[in-house]
Design a protein around this motif. Sequence first.
Motif, mmCIF file in Angstrom:
data_model
loop_
_atom_site.group_PDB
_atom_site.id
_atom_site.type_symbol
_atom_site.label_atom_id
_atom_site.label_comp_id
_atom_site.label_asym_id
_atom_site.label_seq_id
_atom_site.Cartn_x
_atom_site.Cartn_y
_atom_site.Cartn_z
ATOM 1 N N TRP A 72 1.081 -1.174 0.066
ATOM 2 C CA TRP A 72 -0.133 -0.091 -0.098
ATOM 3 C C TRP A 72 0.896 1.126 -0.237
ATOM 4 N N PHE A 73 1.780 1.513 0.550
ATOM 5 C CA PHE A 73 2.760 2.083 1.284
ATOM 6 C C PHE A 73 3.678 2.570 -0.705
ATOM 7 N N ASN A 74 3.288 2.719 -1.501
ATOM 8 C CA ASN A 74 4.015 2.490 -2.620
ATOM 9 C C ASN A 74 3.187 3.142 -3.664
ATOM 10 N N LYS A 114 10.316 -1.673 -6.376
ATOM 11 C CA LYS A 114 9.818 -1.996 -4.883
ATOM 12 C C LYS A 114 10.239 -0.207 -4.452
ATOM 13 N N TYR A 115 9.054 -0.592 -2.933
ATOM 14 C CA TYR A 115 8.912 0.951 -2.360
ATOM 15 C C TYR A 115 10.017 0.834 -2.003
ATOM 16 N N ARG A 116 10.874 2.284 -2.350
ATOM 17 C CA ARG A 116 12.252 2.511 -1.940
ATOM 18 C C ARG A 116 13.254 2.484 -2.010
ATOM 19 N N ALA A 131 5.087 10.664 -3.688
ATOM 20 C CA ALA A 131 4.560 12.134 -3.226
ATOM 21 C C ALA A 131 3.461 12.069 -2.261
ATOM 22 N N ASN A 132 3.299 10.660 -1.515
ATOM 23 C CA ASN A 132 2.180 10.131 -1.512
ATOM 24 C C ASN A 132 1.225 9.726 0.433
ATOM 25 N N THR A 133 2.549 10.936 1.360
ATOM 26 C CA THR A 133 2.405 10.295 2.937
ATOM 27 C C THR A 133 1.535 11.943 3.513
ATOM 28 N N ASN A 134 1.459 13.093 2.759
ATOM 29 C CA ASN A 134 1.622 14.214 3.922
ATOM 30 C C ASN A 134 0.455 14.587 2.550
ATOM 31 N N ILE A 145 4.275 15.660 -0.150
ATOM 32 C CA ILE A 145 5.703 15.042 1.060
ATOM 33 C C ILE A 145 5.641 13.068 1.088
ATOM 34 N N LYS A 146 6.460 12.729 0.747
ATOM 35 C CA LYS A 146 7.372 12.098 1.308
ATOM 36 C C LYS A 146 8.629 11.461 1.520
ATOM 37 N N GLU A 147 8.536 11.114 2.327
ATOM 38 C CA GLU A 147 9.936 11.753 3.346
ATOM 39 C C GLU A 147 11.130 10.625 2.687
ATOM 40 N N ASP A 148 10.790 10.353 1.519
ATOM 41 C CA ASP A 148 12.031 10.192 0.916
ATOM 42 C C ASP A 148 12.602 11.062 -0.643
ATOM 43 N N MET A 229 12.624 6.888 10.505
ATOM 44 C CA MET A 229 11.938 8.237 11.751
ATOM 45 C C MET A 229 10.861 9.052 10.469
ATOM 46 N N HIS A 230 10.033 8.207 10.775
ATOM 47 C CA HIS A 230 8.796 8.963 10.653
ATOM 48 C C HIS A 230 8.010 10.063 11.236
ATOM 49 N N ASP A 231 7.860 9.999 12.203
ATOM 50 C CA ASP A 231 7.440 11.321 12.743
ATOM 51 C C ASP A 231 8.605 12.268 14.149
ATOM 52 N N GLY A 294 4.148 4.976 17.393
ATOM 53 C CA GLY A 294 3.448 5.048 16.518
ATOM 54 C C GLY A 294 4.029 6.587 15.866
ATOM 55 N N HIS A 295 2.608 7.854 15.228
ATOM 56 C CA HIS A 295 2.680 8.994 15.046
ATOM 57 C C HIS A 295 2.485 9.903 16.782
ATOM 58 N N THR A 296 3.270 10.858 16.708
ATOM 59 C CA THR A 296 3.342 11.753 17.713
ATOM 60 C C THR A 296 1.567 12.311 17.923
ATOM 61 N N VAL A 318 4.684 -3.188 13.600
ATOM 62 C CA VAL A 318 2.907 -2.751 13.280
ATOM 63 C C VAL A 318 3.152 -2.729 11.463
ATOM 64 N N PHE A 319 5.036 -2.338 10.941
ATOM 65 C CA PHE A 319 4.393 -2.625 9.210
ATOM 66 C C PHE A 319 4.660 -4.315 9.329
ATOM 67 N N PHE A 320 3.187 -4.861 9.826
ATOM 68 C CA PHE A 320 4.054 -6.922 9.529
ATOM 69 C C PHE A 320 4.432 -6.528 8.506
ATOM 70 N N GLY A 487 -6.090 6.405 3.372
ATOM 71 C CA GLY A 487 -5.328 7.350 3.156
ATOM 72 C C GLY A 487 -4.590 7.560 4.367
ATOM 73 N N LEU A 488 -3.423 8.434 3.888
ATOM 74 C CA LEU A 488 -3.241 9.063 4.855
ATOM 75 C C LEU A 488 -3.068 9.992 5.736
ATOM 76 N N HIS A 489 -2.335 11.199 5.911
ATOM 77 C CA HIS A 489 -2.666 11.953 6.756
ATOM 78 C C HIS A 489 -3.285 13.638 5.477
HETATM 79 C C1 LIG Z 1 1.885 5.898 7.731
HETATM 80 C C2 LIG Z 1 3.918 6.013 7.811
HETATM 81 C C3 LIG Z 1 4.757 5.299 7.350
HETATM 82 C C4 LIG Z 1 6.012 5.821 6.458
HETATM 83 C C5 LIG Z 1 6.753 5.596 5.844
HETATM 84 C C6 LIG Z 1 5.676 5.163 4.076
HETATM 85 O O1 LIG Z 1 6.926 5.518 2.775
HETATM 86 C C7 LIG Z 1 4.806 5.839 4.319
HETATM 87 O O2 LIG Z 1 4.145 6.005 2.847
HETATM 88 C C8 LIG Z 1 3.732 6.045 2.963
HETATM 89 C C9 LIG Z 1 3.796 5.965 5.545
#
Ligand SMILES: C=Cc1ccc(O)c(OC)c1
Length: 503
Positions: A72-74, A114-116, A131-134, A145-148, A229-231, A294-296, A318-320, A487-489
């Motif tokens: 999903w995160f990709n 693959k993801y990152r 650019a899928n996170t916030n 924004i995506k943190e990469d 280091m997500h948040d 998790g998120h702060t 959590v990220f099983f 979605g995320l944020h």
């Molecule tokens: C929710 C956290 C989180 C962490 C890293 C990510 O690349 C992400 O992509 C949607 C989400």
Amino acid sequence: MSLLHNRFGLKPNPSQAFPKLPQFSAFMKPCRFEGEVRDLEVEGTIPPEIHGTFFRVMPDPAYPPYVDDDGWFNGDGAVSAFEIKDGRVQFKQRYVRTEKFVAERKAHKMLTGKYRNKYTDLVELQVRTTANTNIFPYKDFLLAIKEDAHPYAMDAKTLETIGLYDFEGQLPSTTFTAHPKVDAKTGEMLCFGYEAKGDGTPDVCYYTIDSEGKFTQSVWMTAPVVGLMHDFAFTDNYVIFPIIPQLCDIERLKEGGSHWEWDGNCPLYIGVLPRYGAKGTDVKWFEYKTSFPGHTANAYEDDSGNILLDMPLSMSNVFFWWPDAQGVSPDPRTIKSDLVRFTINPAAEDLQLAQPEVLIDHDVEFPRIDDRWGGKKHRHCFFDHMDPSLGTDFAAIGPAMGGGYPPYNSLGHLDLETRKLDVYFPGSTHMCQEPVFIPTTDKEGEGYLLALVNNYRTMMSELHLVSTADFSKPAAVINLPMRLRAGLHGNWVDGQDLQLDFD
Ligand SMILES: C=Cc1ccc(O)c(OC)c1
Ligand SMILES: [Fe+2]
């Protein structure tokens, strides 16, 4: 753009159908919609004082992947905007035109792997971020924004992509956090990047941007591990960096492996750095037993100078979908994040943290506060919340859910003064996405929560608007004539500051 020598025998996916996997099925089937829907159906009445726009972003793959079990995160970042004015709601949605999206749209297929992990790509891109996170308001535009990578700037009125944004050349690091913070008192923006000198590097760069957009300081640090280091969080005098024990290894990336691997022997590190005037070596890496932050929600300093840090915390991964080196992950149904409060003495010599206080002993995530209290002592905390006893019809909705993200059947409101928990239950076939808080007065927490809700009976999305003073029923339910996947944020932008363009 040049084609790469393909080391792993990967080739484009000839299929125009998404894989028959949970993360691409049922409610999680990609939506891929761009366009507008005017005057959404409103049940109930939206109070006239609500005037502004709710922006949110979801990973939504535009093309079927060619790698196995793509997560999903990709997915490609797709931004939704809901403008609320005079009791009416206008909806717009558009993909971020990333370099990746544009190249793949031209080829009519996915070209990145693959993801990152750029080593699994079939094409060489300058920037492969989704650019899928916030989606974060900055000046009069939006940062997707995506943190990469660096963020993409988007026109807030039209959702057109402006392009990659490096703050007029001021951005010191190759990455930018998906969770920038703004100090509401001064307008200062606090940010950081990790893997800040490229994939697999332990370098972390903290930077501050004044209300005029000028970078005022940047501090380079070295993390004890190359972790996720997500948040982060801030107080008047400190910035705080939890590290999820999901670690990156550049050799694994080069072999075509996953960016992250859970390390059950890695402690939870929480970095504490003076907010102003620090050198990178001033950071203190506190430790707690292996756990998943998790998120702060927020952090602040109490009268004795201790930092209180509130966030969900799980004792398992959590990220099983990113297991440990042995391929082991917890059963997703057993994962639970309590809302906890760490107490950190920034002057302590002993870097071992004491057990945090449990604030909520239910599975919670996506905490939000009244952002005007960011870094200050807050009283109200809102979040997604799972309480199986509330009456969710799990048997009925299970097959409709698809897979890949944790379900939350309600919104929570914790009053930290009375310690009372209020719960909003949207319905027996519903799950909640992240809420935003809409202030309507100067008083902390007075206003509304707005959250996208997945209805697995209708297979449609709904926006639920709930007064923070009355969680017994929604003020209004806004029905979308379509389904938006997880979605995320998101963030709320006041109507005084922005008016969207519609045809
Ligand atoms: C929710 C956290 C989180 C962490 C890293 C990510 O690349 C992400 O992509 C949607 C989400
Ligand atoms: Fe996040």
